[in-house]
Design a protein around this motif. Structure first.
Motif, short mmCIF file in Angstrom:
data_model
loop_
_atom_site.label_atom_id
_atom_site.label_comp_id
_atom_site.label_asym_id
_atom_site.label_seq_id
_atom_site.Cartn_x
_atom_site.Cartn_y
_atom_site.Cartn_z
N THR A 1 0.81 -1.22 0.00
CA THR A 1 0.00 0.00 0.00
C THR A 1 0.84 1.28 0.00
OG1 THR A 1 -1.86 -1.13 1.03
CG2 THR A 1 -1.81 1.27 1.24
N PRO A 2 1.86 1.43 0.85
CA PRO A 2 2.63 2.68 0.80
C PRO A 2 3.23 2.94 -0.59
CG PRO A 2 3.08 1.57 2.86
CD PRO A 2 2.28 0.60 2.01
N ALA A 3 3.90 1.95 -1.16
CA ALA A 3 4.51 2.13 -2.49
C ALA A 3 3.44 2.34 -3.55
CB ALA A 3 5.38 0.94 -2.84
N ASN A 4 2.34 1.61 -3.47
CA ASN A 4 1.28 1.75 -4.47
C ASN A 4 0.64 3.13 -4.43
OD1 ASN A 4 1.71 -0.86 -5.31
ND2 ASN A 4 -0.09 -1.70 -4.29
N GLN A 5 0.36 3.62 -3.24
CA GLN A 5 -0.27 4.94 -3.14
C GLN A 5 0.67 6.05 -3.63
OE1 GLN A 5 -3.57 5.51 -2.44
NE2 GLN A 5 -3.51 3.30 -2.69
N LEU A 6 1.95 5.94 -3.29
CA LEU A 6 2.89 6.96 -3.75
C LEU A 6 3.18 6.82 -5.24
CD1 LEU A 6 5.28 7.13 -0.69
CD2 LEU A 6 3.28 8.54 -1.22
N SER A 7 3.12 5.60 -5.76
CA SER A 7 3.28 5.40 -7.21
C SER A 7 2.21 6.16 -7.98
CB SER A 7 3.20 3.91 -7.57
OG SER A 7 4.30 3.21 -7.06
N LYS A 8 1.00 6.17 -7.46
CA LYS A 8 -0.08 6.92 -8.11
C LYS A 8 0.27 8.40 -8.19
CE LYS A 8 -3.72 3.79 -6.56
NZ LYS A 8 -4.91 3.65 -5.69
N LEU A 9 0.85 8.93 -7.11
CA LEU A 9 1.23 10.34 -7.12
C LEU A 9 2.35 10.61 -8.13
CD1 LEU A 9 1.15 11.14 -3.29
CD2 LEU A 9 -0.62 11.59 -5.00
N VAL A 10 3.32 9.70 -8.20
CA VAL A 10 4.41 9.85 -9.17
C VAL A 10 3.84 9.84 -10.59
CG1 VAL A 10 6.47 8.74 -10.14
CG2 VAL A 10 6.19 8.90 -7.65
N MET A 11 2.90 8.94 -10.86
CA MET A 11 2.30 8.87 -12.20
C MET A 11 1.51 10.12 -12.53
SD MET A 11 1.26 4.84 -12.69
CE MET A 11 0.22 4.74 -11.25
N GLN A 12 1.05 10.84 -11.50
CA GLN A 12 0.32 12.09 -11.70
C GLN A 12 1.26 13.29 -11.78
OE1 GLN A 12 -2.39 12.12 -8.38
NE2 GLN A 12 -3.59 10.41 -9.18
N GLY A 13 2.57 13.05 -11.70
CA GLY A 13 3.54 14.12 -11.88
C GLY A 13 4.19 14.64 -10.62
N ALA A 14 3.93 14.01 -9.47
CA ALA A 14 4.56 14.47 -8.23
C ALA A 14 6.08 14.31 -8.32
CB ALA A 14 4.02 13.68 -7.04
N ASP A 15 6.80 15.28 -7.79
CA ASP A 15 8.26 15.27 -7.81
C ASP A 15 8.78 14.45 -6.63
OD1 ASP A 15 10.86 15.80 -8.56
OD2 ASP A 15 10.90 17.79 -7.64
N ILE A 16 8.68 13.14 -6.76
CA ILE A 16 9.08 12.20 -5.71
C ILE A 16 9.97 11.15 -6.36
CG2 ILE A 16 8.27 10.43 -4.10
CD1 ILE A 16 5.51 11.87 -4.19
N ASP A 17 11.12 10.88 -5.75
CA ASP A 17 11.93 9.74 -6.16
C ASP A 17 11.55 8.59 -5.23
OD1 ASP A 17 13.17 11.29 -8.05
OD2 ASP A 17 15.07 11.43 -7.00
N LEU A 18 10.96 7.54 -5.78
CA LEU A 18 10.39 6.46 -5.00
C LEU A 18 11.18 5.17 -5.22
CD1 LEU A 18 8.11 5.30 -3.22
CD2 LEU A 18 6.73 5.06 -5.31
N TYR A 19 11.69 4.63 -4.13
CA TYR A 19 12.44 3.37 -4.14
C TYR A 19 11.72 2.37 -3.24
CZ TYR A 19 16.38 6.21 -5.82
OH TYR A 19 17.19 7.06 -6.53
N THR A 20 11.81 1.09 -3.57
CA THR A 20 11.27 0.05 -2.70
C THR A 20 12.41 -0.85 -2.22
OG1 THR A 20 10.80 -1.42 -4.56
CG2 THR A 20 9.02 0.05 -3.83
N GLY A 21 12.09 -1.72 -1.27
CA GLY A 21 13.12 -2.59 -0.70
C GLY A 21 13.95 -1.89 0.35
N MET A 22 13.35 -0.93 1.02
CA MET A 22 14.05 -0.10 2.00
C MET A 22 14.88 -0.95 2.96
SD MET A 22 12.26 2.50 4.74
CE MET A 22 11.20 1.26 5.46
N ASN A 23 16.13 -0.51 3.16
CA ASN A 23 16.99 -1.16 4.14
C ASN A 23 18.00 -0.16 4.69
OD1 ASN A 23 19.19 -1.06 2.28
ND2 ASN A 23 18.62 -3.04 1.44
#
Length: 129
Positions: A70-92
């Motif tokens: 859910t966190p990655a999916n919800q933020l992915s929607k914002l990125v697809m809408q043009g939000a200036d977010i660099d989104l990575y998964t697999g946080m460690n």
């Protein structure tokens, strides 16, 4: 300027920040965004929007715990809408350390390579008696 945001299912992101602070000391510029069991997608987006406001337009570098969650999916929607977010998964932890090192040295971010470089099967590397 950029702000690092750690996001996860539950409080993993908060505890990861505490672990990083054991090495680097307090990190006021690292934000956390936990999706708690009693919260839904709307609650999560509301909290993220508030976080965006608090960071005063900083570039957000977001590390999410799990691709497809859910966190990655919800933020992915914002990125697809043009939000200036660099989104990575697999946080460690190596990703967090890599971000902080890049901030301190001015070097470019290399989060994916640094995150995976420490994944080793130590049994194969250890000498046998």
């Amino acid at each position: 300027m950029s702000t690092l945001v750690l996001t996860s299912h539950g409080r993993f992101c908060e505890e990861l920040k505490k672990s990083v602070e054991l090495i680097f000391g307090p990190q006021d510029d690292i934000r956390t965004l936990a999706l708690l069991p009693e919260e839904g997608e709307d609650d999560y987006i509301r909290k993220f929007t508030a976080l965006q406001t608090e960071t005063n337009g900083d570039k957000l570098i977001v590390l999410a715990d799990l691709m497809g969650g859910t966190p990655a999916n919800q933020l992915s929607k914002l990125v697809m809408q043009g939000a200036d977010i660099d989104l990575y998964t697999g946080m460690n932890m190596p990703m967090c350390i890599s971000y902080l090192n890049a901030q301190m040295t001015g070097q470019p971010l290399n989060l994916v390579a640094d995150a995976t470089a420490g994944v080793k099967f130590l049994n194969e590397m250890l000498p046998k008696n």
